[in-house]
Motif scaffolding. Structure first.
Motif, PDB file in Angstrom:
ATOM      1  N   LYS A  35       0.821  -1.204   0.000  1.00  0.00           N
ATOM      2  CA  LYS A  35       0.000   0.000   0.000  1.00  0.00           C
ATOM      3  C   LYS A  35       0.859   1.260   0.000  1.00  0.00           C
ATOM      4  O   LYS A  35       0.443   2.297  -0.535  1.00  0.00           O
ATOM      5  CB  LYS A  35      -0.946  -0.021   1.200  1.00  0.00           C
TER       6      LYS A  35
ATOM      7  N   GLU B  57       1.498   1.900  -3.564  1.00  0.00           N
ATOM      8  CA  GLU B  57       0.270   2.394  -4.204  1.00  0.00           C
ATOM      9  C   GLU B  57       0.012   3.862  -3.849  1.00  0.00           C
ATOM     10  O   GLU B  57      -0.404   4.651  -4.711  1.00  0.00           O
ATOM     11  CB  GLU B  57      -0.920   1.539  -3.765  1.00  0.00           C
TER      12      GLU B  57
ATOM     13  N   ALA C 235      -0.253   7.167  -6.241  1.00  0.00           N
ATOM     14  CA  ALA C 235      -1.467   7.985  -6.199  1.00  0.00           C
ATOM     15  C   ALA C 235      -1.126   9.448  -5.930  1.00  0.00           C
ATOM     16  O   ALA C 235      -1.741  10.354  -6.517  1.00  0.00           O
ATOM     17  CB  ALA C 235      -2.413   7.462  -5.126  1.00  0.00           C
TER      18      ALA C 235
ATOM     19  N   GLU D  93       0.170  10.936  -9.067  1.00  0.00           N
ATOM     20  CA  GLU D  93      -0.959  11.203  -9.966  1.00  0.00           C
ATOM     21  C   GLU D  93      -1.701  12.475  -9.558  1.00  0.00           C
ATOM     22  O   GLU D  93      -2.204  13.226 -10.405  1.00  0.00           O
ATOM     23  CB  GLU D  93      -1.913  10.012  -9.972  1.00  0.00           C
ATOM     24  N   ALA D  94      -1.757  12.734  -8.245  1.00  0.00           N
ATOM     25  CA  ALA D  94      -2.433  13.935  -7.749  1.00  0.00           C
ATOM     26  C   ALA D  94      -1.631  15.198  -8.000  1.00  0.00           C
ATOM     27  O   ALA D  94      -2.156  16.310  -7.857  1.00  0.00           O
ATOM     28  CB  ALA D  94      -2.716  13.797  -6.258  1.00  0.00           C
TER      29      ALA D  94
ATOM     30  N   ASN E  85      -9.679   1.132  -0.886  1.00  0.00           N
ATOM     31  CA  ASN E  85      -9.308   2.221  -1.785  1.00  0.00           C
ATOM     32  C   ASN E  85      -8.461   3.274  -1.075  1.00  0.00           C
ATOM     33  O   ASN E  85      -8.587   4.472  -1.322  1.00  0.00           O
ATOM     34  CB  ASN E  85     -10.558   2.875  -2.367  1.00  0.00           C
TER      35      ASN E  85
ATOM     36  N   ALA F 104      -5.349   4.221  -1.321  1.00  0.00           N
ATOM     37  CA  ALA F 104      -4.551   5.102  -2.174  1.00  0.00           C
ATOM     38  C   ALA F 104      -5.408   6.203  -2.783  1.00  0.00           C
ATOM     39  O   ALA F 104      -4.979   7.364  -2.863  1.00  0.00           O
ATOM     40  CB  ALA F 104      -3.864   4.293  -3.273  1.00  0.00           C
ATOM     41  N   GLN F 105      -6.633   5.870  -3.182  1.00  0.00           N
ATOM     42  CA  GLN F 105      -7.525   6.874  -3.765  1.00  0.00           C
ATOM     43  C   GLN F 105      -7.950   7.893  -2.705  1.00  0.00           C
ATOM     44  O   GLN F 105      -8.061   9.094  -2.997  1.00  0.00           O
ATOM     45  CB  GLN F 105      -8.763   6.207  -4.364  1.00  0.00           C
ATOM     46  N   ILE F 106      -8.166   7.439  -1.491  1.00  0.00           N
ATOM     47  CA  ILE F 106      -8.541   8.349  -0.402  1.00  0.00           C
ATOM     48  C   ILE F 106      -7.421   9.356  -0.150  1.00  0.00           C
ATOM     49  O   ILE F 106      -7.660  10.560   0.006  1.00  0.00           O
ATOM     50  CB  ILE F 106      -8.853   7.550   0.879  1.00  0.00           C
TER      51      ILE F 106
ATOM     52  N   HIS G 246      -5.094  10.226  -2.294  1.00  0.00           N
ATOM     53  CA  HIS G 246      -5.081  11.071  -3.496  1.00  0.00           C
ATOM     54  C   HIS G 246      -6.081  12.202  -3.361  1.00  0.00           C
ATOM     55  O   HIS G 246      -5.759  13.385  -3.568  1.00  0.00           O
ATOM     56  CB  HIS G 246      -5.396  10.211  -4.721  1.00  0.00           C
ATOM     57  N   ASP G 247      -7.294  11.869  -2.977  1.00  0.00           N
ATOM     58  CA  ASP G 247      -8.360  12.868  -2.904  1.00  0.00           C
ATOM     59  C   ASP G 247      -8.127  13.871  -1.780  1.00  0.00           C
ATOM     60  O   ASP G 247      -8.510  15.041  -1.894  1.00  0.00           O
ATOM     61  CB  ASP G 247      -9.713  12.179  -2.726  1.00  0.00           C
TER      62      ASP G 247
ATOM     63  N   LYS H  67      -5.040  16.206  -3.106  1.00  0.00           N
ATOM     64  CA  LYS H  67      -5.218  16.979  -4.345  1.00  0.00           C
ATOM     65  C   LYS H  67      -5.526  18.457  -4.084  1.00  0.00           C
ATOM     66  O   LYS H  67      -4.897  19.340  -4.716  1.00  0.00           O
ATOM     67  CB  LYS H  67      -6.336  16.348  -5.177  1.00  0.00           C
TER      68      LYS H  67
END
Length: 277
Positions: free
Chosen positions: A41, A44, A48, A51-52, A256, A258-260, A262-263, A266
């Motif tokens: 993780k 990951e 992420a 990406e952000a 999720n 990594a997405q959390i 990221h968000d 950002k």
């Protein structure tokens, strides 16, 4: 005015700060406790964050006595150690990241794990794995200069810390051995989220920048987009650590994760990037 020799500076760090300077943008440096919640993780989350829009990632090597860290980073270090994270394991994470990314990676560590590994061996192996720099929190540059082994970077850019309590007459001594970037600690004490920035921060950064050509990044306590934007107007980079680590701790079991992260990051990244527009 001292500046770091190009032969030492990691090309990834140098190229990143040059590109951002040309675009009149501040760097966003994100800190993570390597190995929390686990190695997979961690990789990951790094991807992420890139990406952000993050420009540099600091990976904290977990240590049992993190004296400069506040409670959030202490908890993350304990959890990473409990999960079996080792210094060699962190280097394996870097290798995994390098299979997919060229984002600059800085190792944030205390001297004990490095010295236990073997100082010269650590620098060689970390550089070979794909690390770009090292920030050793409890190794003052003047102490390193007294020991040939400790004074040599062995392929990693030595990131230096300067605190609000550092007298101006000491700036050039510290800056002379800095490379990659200088980490300016925005307030006294340990790491941790703060509701407001320290007073006079812009002026303090301006004074420091008179003594060096090395990029100056500011951290300790930045957790909100408006804080990131304010720092980005005067500094070459914004460092966010505890707020990101807290997000990882609070959502460690989420599929999720990594997405959390990221968000969460950002808006902070966007604020830093648009501050000089």
């Amino acid at each position: 005015m001292p500046s770091a020799p190009d032969s030492i500076t990691s090309s990834r760090l140098r190229d990143t700060f040059t590109k951002l300077s040309d675009a009149n943008e501040a760097a966003f440096v994100a800190y993570l406790a390597a190995g929390h919640p686990n190695a997979e993780k961690t990789v990951e989350i790094v991807l992420a964050l890139e990406e952000a829009g993050a420009d540099v990632i600091e990976l904290g090597i977990p240590f049992s006595d993190p004296l400069a860290d506040g409670v959030v980073n202490q908890i993350a270090a304990e959890k990473a150690l409990a999960a079996g994270t080792t210094t060699r394991g962190v280097l394996d994470m870097i290798r995994a990241i390098r299979e997919k990314s060229e984002i600059p990676l800085v190792l944030f560590t205390y001297l004990n794990p490095v010295y236990t590994y073997g100082f010269e061996d650590f620098h060689r192996d970390a550089a070979a794995a794909g690390a770009d720099g090292i920030l050793c929190l409890d190794l003052p540059p003047d102490e390193a200069a007294k020991n040939v082994e400790l004074a040599q970077s062995k392929g990693l850019s030595p990131i230096r810390l300067i605190a609000p309590t550092t007298p101006e007459e000491r700036f050039e001594e510290v800056c002379a051995t800095a490379d990659g970037f200088i980490y300016y600690v925005s307030r006294e004490g340990v790491t941790g989220v703060q509701e407001s920035l320290a007073e006079g921060l812009d002026e303090q950064v301006a004074v420091l920048k008179k003594h060096t050509d090395v990029p100056v990044c500011v951290g300790f306590g930045i957790s909100k987009p408006e804080q990131a934007a304010q720092v980005a107007k005067s500094a070459d980079g914004v460092v966010v650590g505890s707020a990101i680590v807290r997000t990882v701790i609070d959502n460690a079991d989420a599929d999720n994760l990594a997405q959390i992260v990221h968000d969460f990051a950002k808006p902070l990244i966007d604020a830093a990037k648009s501050a000089r527009a």
